[in-house]
Design an enzyme around this catalytic site. Sequence first.
Site, PDB file in Angstrom:
ATOM      1  N   SER A 120      78.555  14.489 -45.741  1.00 25.41           N
ATOM      2  CA  SER A 120      77.801  13.222 -46.478  1.00 25.41           C
ATOM      3  C   SER A 120      78.746  13.279 -47.867  1.00 25.41           C
ATOM      4  CB  SER A 120      76.292  13.571 -46.646  1.00 25.41           C
ATOM      5  OG  SER A 120      75.987  12.658 -47.473  1.00 25.41           O
ATOM      6  N   TYR A 161      68.860  18.462 -48.962  1.00 22.45           N
ATOM      7  CA  TYR A 161      69.646  17.874 -48.034  1.00 22.45           C
ATOM      8  C   TYR A 161      71.233  18.256 -48.506  1.00 22.45           C
ATOM      9  CZ  TYR A 161      72.399  14.137 -45.688  1.00 22.45           C
ATOM     10  OH  TYR A 161      73.295  13.322 -44.854  1.00 22.45           O
TER      11      TYR A 161
END
Length: 258
Positions: free
Chosen positions: A133, A146
Amino acid sequence: MTSKTVLITGAGSGFGRGVALGLARAGHKVIAACHIWPQVTDLRAEAARDGLELRVIKLDVLSEIDRSHALALDFDVLFNNAGIMESGPVAELPPEIVRRIFDTNVFAALEMAQGAAKKFIRAGGGRIVWTSSVAGLVKVPWDGAYSASKYAVEGFCAALREELAPYGVQVCTVNPGAYRTGFNDTGMESQDQWWGQGERVMAHWPVRELTRQADPAEMITAMIGVITAEHPPYRTVLPKAAEDMARREQAEEWDKRL
């Protein structure tokens, strides 16, 4: 790259589903692994409606039984895509949520990568494409758990890339920014599940409608390219604005003072 068989984790929704269907439409062999049985049924039905040859299996990456079943199949590329996000400020995050994020995004994904790596080393080649990501490259306040899990992914991928290269096994990352898959929206909303269950010292970060997310088709196309290209880049960050932001913020971190 010539036609290969691709195992995709997290194929029941979002990027994984789009990539599975896109690869199948292009004539590649795909094993689409979905988290729960209803996703398996739904994806099989869509493939049948579209006349696509698509093998769909159930794979909860947290299940050793499911992982062993998937890794015993024949495939040449692992698209290590399954992941979860749950928002909240680091100072307030329940440890249960942090563990759940790391169990899925890091430890289970690592076990999939290890299993594939051993298979590919024995076969003399293969490719692991891992969904990281933009959050694994920059700071992401209120999504720290995250982000930390994707920083861990980045560390594993960089090491694997060098360790597996002598065996003909390639490792790549794909780093999506904000796309309209529903992933970011539900990740933000998840904070409300636990916020009122204890005394908080911080202000609640307002869950808001995410109106500046990009069309996921761009990222899906890029992921298919990384999976199938003969010589893909090691890292693919999209949209372009996210890449520019990541490069700028990484540079700024060197000179930041408190």
